[in-house]
Design an enzyme around this catalytic site. Sequence first.
Site, PDB file in Angstrom:
ATOM      1  CG  LEU B  45      -1.341  -1.632   1.419  1.00 17.61           C
ATOM      2  CD1 LEU B  45      -2.750  -1.260   2.714  1.00 17.61           C
ATOM      3  CD2 LEU B  45      -2.588  -1.971   0.613  1.00 17.61           C
ATOM      4  CB  ALA B  83       0.735   0.076   5.236  1.00 17.32           C
ATOM      5  CB  CYS B  84       4.895   2.952   2.414  1.00 16.41           C
ATOM      6  SG  CYS B  84       6.221   4.375   2.007  1.00 16.41           S
ATOM      7  CB  ILE B  85       7.443   2.735   6.991  1.00 21.54           C
ATOM      8  CG1 ILE B  85       7.581   3.547   9.282  1.00 21.54           C
ATOM      9  CG2 ILE B  85       8.649   3.866   6.852  1.00 21.54           C
ATOM     10  CD1 ILE B  85       7.782   3.171   9.241  1.00 21.54           C
ATOM     11  CB  ALA B  88       1.448   4.682   6.873  1.00 20.44           C
TER      12      ALA B  88
END
Lengths: 116, 137, 93
Positions: B45, B83-85, B88
Site C-alpha cells: 500500500l 503499508a509504506c511507513i 502511513a
Amino acid sequence: MGMLIVIDQPAYGTWAGREALDMAFSLAAFDQPVSLLFTGAGVSWLRKDQDPAGIDQKSVAKNLAAAPVFGIEAVMADRASCQRLGLDAGDMAAGVTLVDADAQLLSQFDQTAFSA
Amino acid sequence: MTDTDQHSFTLVITGAPYSSQAPQTALSFARAAVAARHRIDRVFLYGDGVHLASALVTPPSDETHWPNAWARFLTDHKVAGIACIASALRRGLVDEGEQKRYELTASNLLSPFSIAGLGEWVEGTVKSTRTLYFHGG
Amino acid sequence: MNVIHTLHILNKTPEHPRFRECLGMLGPDDALALTENGVLALAGGQPFGLERVYALRTDLSARGLSATGATVQPIDYPDLVELTLEAKRVISW
C-alpha cells in the site's frame, strides 16, 4: 533497461510527485537501475528559481538535484509537455534530457510506474 | 506458457477505499489470480492506498467493508500486506511500535497488515513475475 | 496474432490528463485494457487505432455500457490476469 518512474503531477499542491521521487530513490538505494520521466504537468518540477518558502514547503528542485548522487541513471522531460507549459531550455534546471515520450521510449524499460 | 505455470504478482494499491475503486479492482484481480493457481507475492500500500489498512474505517453497514475484505483475503491466502511507513505516518496510520516511538495516543493498524519501508516494494518488483499498480481514478 | 508488446491498463476517464498521455504512448503491437472509469471512453465511440482493445465487463455493466458493435472485447478478471502474463510488460496508468 530497469525501471522508468513517471512524474506527471505538478511539483506543488500534491504529494504524488514527491512520493514518486521516493520510489526512484529507493530503487537506486537497492542498486536497481532507474530513470525518471517528467511529462504533462510534471514538467513544472524542472523550472529554475523555485521558492516555496511562502507555502511552507521544501523545494522539490533541491530533492531532484540529488538524483545523480543517488544513482538515478537519467532525468528526462517530454519535449511537447515542456512546450505546452512554456518551459524552454533556458528555464530548466541542469541535467535534464529532452525526449519524446512515446512507445519507443517506454520500450527501453522493463517496467514503468507512477506513484499514484 | 502453459496453464500449469505458476506465476507471482506484487500488487501495489495507491488509491484509497471510498475515494477510489482501486482496492476493489485489486481484490477482484487478486482473487482471479489465486483461482488461476498463481501466487500473490505481496500487496504493497502506497500513498493514499495506506488508508486500506486502517482499523478505524467504518462504512455504513450496507456497504462493503474493503479493509476487512482485504484482511480476510490476506489471511486466507497467507499473503503479506504491507503499508509504506512514510506514506502511513503522514496519513495517520500507525502500528504499536510507531505509537510508542512517536508517543502517540493510539495505534490503528488493521491485522494482518504490517508497516515497512519501500524496500518491500523494490523486492516485489524484482522477485515477482509482474508488478501491477492500482491507482485512484 | 503477435505477442502483446505492452499491455496498458487504463482506469482514468477520457477527461483525465493521463488518458491522453496513455493514448500518446501506445505502440502498434500494444494492447489496451480499459478498467473502472476508463470504460467511459466507449460511450463516445472513439477509435483507439489498436487491434486489441479490451474492457472489463463488470465495469461496463456497472455504468450501463456494453462493447457491442465496437471493436472492443469485453473481458472478465481471469482474462485480465492472463493478459498481464501474456504481454511482455504491463503499465498501469
